[in-house]
Scaffold this motif. Structure first.
Motif, short mmCIF file in Angstrom:
data_model
loop_
_atom_site.label_atom_id
_atom_site.label_comp_id
_atom_site.label_asym_id
_atom_site.label_seq_id
_atom_site.Cartn_x
_atom_site.Cartn_y
_atom_site.Cartn_z
N ASP A 116 -14.21 -15.31 -11.66
CA ASP A 116 -13.29 -14.33 -11.83
C ASP A 116 -13.48 -12.95 -11.49
OD1 ASP A 116 -10.86 -13.32 -13.05
OD2 ASP A 116 -11.75 -12.24 -14.81
N LEU A 117 -12.33 -12.46 -10.90
CA LEU A 117 -12.71 -11.02 -9.95
C LEU A 117 -12.98 -10.02 -10.95
CD1 LEU A 117 -12.25 -9.94 -7.37
CD2 LEU A 117 -10.11 -9.34 -7.44
N MET A 118 -12.11 -9.73 -11.98
CA MET A 118 -12.26 -8.68 -12.85
C MET A 118 -13.14 -9.15 -14.09
SD MET A 118 -10.56 -6.43 -11.35
CE MET A 118 -10.63 -5.29 -12.30
N LEU A 119 -14.40 -8.55 -14.05
CA LEU A 119 -15.45 -8.92 -14.78
C LEU A 119 -16.04 -7.73 -15.52
CD1 LEU A 119 -17.27 -11.76 -13.24
CD2 LEU A 119 -15.90 -12.09 -15.28
N PRO A 120 -16.46 -7.94 -16.76
CA PRO A 120 -17.27 -6.54 -17.43
C PRO A 120 -18.48 -6.70 -16.76
CG PRO A 120 -17.14 -8.34 -18.93
CD PRO A 120 -16.11 -8.98 -17.92
N GLY A 121 -19.41 -5.64 -16.76
CA GLY A 121 -20.73 -5.59 -16.22
C GLY A 121 -21.09 -5.55 -14.89
N LEU A 122 -20.40 -6.51 -14.10
CA LEU A 122 -20.36 -6.47 -12.66
C LEU A 122 -19.19 -7.20 -12.20
CD1 LEU A 122 -22.55 -5.77 -10.43
CD2 LEU A 122 -23.35 -8.04 -10.73
N LEU A 123 -18.43 -6.59 -11.31
CA LEU A 123 -17.21 -7.12 -10.85
C LEU A 123 -17.26 -8.53 -9.89
CD1 LEU A 123 -15.35 -4.18 -9.39
CD2 LEU A 123 -14.73 -5.59 -11.52
N THR A 144 -21.08 -21.91 -18.56
CA THR A 144 -20.32 -20.72 -18.60
C THR A 144 -20.89 -19.53 -18.76
OG1 THR A 144 -19.70 -20.85 -21.15
CG2 THR A 144 -18.33 -21.98 -19.65
N ALA A 145 -20.38 -18.28 -18.38
CA ALA A 145 -20.81 -16.92 -18.47
C ALA A 145 -19.70 -15.98 -18.78
CB ALA A 145 -21.66 -16.45 -17.25
N HIS A 146 -19.74 -15.03 -19.52
CA HIS A 146 -18.44 -14.06 -19.76
C HIS A 146 -18.66 -12.98 -19.28
CE1 HIS A 146 -17.25 -17.46 -22.00
NE2 HIS A 146 -18.00 -17.64 -22.83
N ASP A 147 -19.67 -12.44 -18.49
CA ASP A 147 -19.86 -11.25 -17.70
C ASP A 147 -20.57 -11.45 -16.36
OD1 ASP A 147 -22.68 -10.15 -18.03
OD2 ASP A 147 -22.43 -11.09 -19.91
N GLY A 148 -20.31 -10.52 -15.56
CA GLY A 148 -21.01 -10.69 -14.17
C GLY A 148 -22.23 -10.69 -14.13
N LEU A 149 -23.10 -10.03 -14.90
CA LEU A 149 -24.63 -10.03 -14.73
C LEU A 149 -25.10 -11.29 -15.33
CD1 LEU A 149 -25.40 -6.25 -15.86
CD2 LEU A 149 -25.68 -7.24 -13.75
N THR A 150 -24.69 -11.73 -16.30
CA THR A 150 -25.02 -12.82 -16.85
C THR A 150 -24.98 -14.09 -15.89
OG1 THR A 150 -24.54 -12.28 -19.17
CG2 THR A 150 -24.94 -14.74 -18.88
N GLY A 151 -23.56 -14.06 -15.42
CA GLY A 151 -23.40 -15.04 -14.53
C GLY A 151 -24.14 -15.16 -13.21
N LEU A 152 -24.36 -14.21 -12.72
CA LEU A 152 -25.38 -13.97 -11.53
C LEU A 152 -26.76 -14.57 -11.86
CD1 LEU A 152 -25.61 -12.99 -8.58
CD2 LEU A 152 -26.24 -10.59 -9.53
N ASP A 153 -27.08 -14.17 -12.97
CA ASP A 153 -28.35 -14.53 -13.36
C ASP A 153 -28.56 -16.03 -13.51
OD1 ASP A 153 -31.29 -14.28 -14.80
OD2 ASP A 153 -30.14 -15.24 -16.22
N GLN A 154 -27.36 -16.65 -14.26
CA GLN A 154 -27.31 -18.23 -14.32
C GLN A 154 -27.17 -18.75 -12.95
OE1 GLN A 154 -24.70 -19.80 -17.12
NE2 GLN A 154 -25.31 -18.28 -18.82
N CYS A 213 -20.24 -12.14 -6.22
CA CYS A 213 -20.29 -12.99 -5.03
C CYS A 213 -21.07 -12.45 -3.78
CB CYS A 213 -18.79 -13.09 -4.63
SG CYS A 213 -18.52 -14.45 -3.01
N LYS A 214 -20.88 -11.16 -3.51
CA LYS A 214 -21.52 -10.57 -2.39
C LYS A 214 -23.05 -10.66 -2.60
CE LYS A 214 -19.96 -6.51 -1.35
NZ LYS A 214 -19.55 -5.10 -1.48
N THR A 215 -23.75 -10.78 -3.74
CA THR A 215 -25.01 -10.53 -4.32
C THR A 215 -25.49 -12.13 -3.94
OG1 THR A 215 -24.92 -8.80 -5.70
CG2 THR A 215 -26.94 -10.33 -5.80
N MET A 216 -24.68 -12.92 -4.45
CA MET A 216 -24.88 -14.45 -4.40
C MET A 216 -25.18 -14.82 -2.83
SD MET A 216 -22.61 -16.55 -7.05
CE MET A 216 -23.12 -18.10 -6.14
N LYS A 217 -24.41 -14.53 -2.00
CA LYS A 217 -24.15 -14.66 -0.28
C LYS A 217 -25.21 -14.14 0.30
CE LYS A 217 -20.91 -17.53 -0.86
NZ LYS A 217 -20.95 -19.10 -0.71
#
Length: 225
Positions: free
Chosen positions: A52-59, A30-40, A64-68
């Protein structure tokens, strides 16, 4: 054991989803903000991301866009999990590359069914290589590419699969329920608007060639010259 990354700022909800997925045999992070999630997502390369769509740090849309756009994470299926259920929000989610969309509140059973369907799709190799042409449309299965009048057009993996099925079944009417089953791997009749949203996206990207996709009112769609 397949790994699922949950990126959700509501910790109670993230824990609930994680508990149910672990009970089904998945490894969950699990990650609780966009930047941490993207890094993981970049570091651990999970088999699927629940985002989730509405996240702190990075929507979530930016995650999703950065991942793709990153070849290391582009193939990871993304399931959007959000309280926003308006049609425009779904379009935005699919536009940035999400493979599926679940609106809060949701049933755990439905979420797990969708997760399993996405994982099956991701693990299914493309059907035997062939190049199929329908009018100005050329679909190359092996290269996973689409060209219209010789110019390559970019499609998400879900859009490509939907178009591929319609092309394979050229001239044959496909109901929304059949398309939900064969493209998304499930058949929740009440969610048939997902098909309509993707058809709209396909037509928009195809330009004038989008007229090849015919609507049969009250039933579904087919590709026909």
């Amino acid at each position: 054991m397949q790994t699922i990354l949950i990126i959700e700022d509501e910790k109670d909800l993230a824990e609930l989803v994680a508990f149910n997925l672990e009970r089904e045999g998945f490894r969950v992070m699990t990650a609780h903000d966009g930047l941490t999630g993207l890094d993981q997502a970049s570091r651990i390369k999970p088999d699927l991301v629940i985002l989730d769509l509405m996240l702190p740090g990075l929507l979530g849309t930016e995650v999703c866009k950065t991942m793709k756009r990153n070849e290391k994470t582009a193939a990871i299926p993304v399931l959007m999990l959000t309280a926003k259920g308006e049609e425009i929000d779904k379009v935005v989610g699919f536009e940035v590359g999400a493979e599926d969309y679940v609106v809060k509140p949701f049933s755990t059973r439905e979420l797990i069914l969708r997760v399993r369907a996405l994982l099956r799709r991701a693990a299914t190799p493309p059907s035997p290589g062939s190049v199929v042409k329908v009018g100005p449309l050329t679909l190359d299965v092996e290269r996973h590419s689409v060209a219209i009048d010789g110019a390559e057009v970019s499609f998400t993996s879900t859009e490509f699969k939907l178009l591929h099925i319609l092309v394979q079944r050229q001239g044959r009417l496909q109901s929304r329920e059949v398309l939900l089953r064969d493209v998304w791997g499930y058949a929740f009749v009440e969610d048939s608007r997902t098909v309509d949203t993707h058809i709209t996206r396909l037509r928009g990207k195809m330009g004038a060639a989008g007229e090849l996709i015919r609507t049969v009112r009250g039933f579904g769609y087919k590709i026909e010259l």
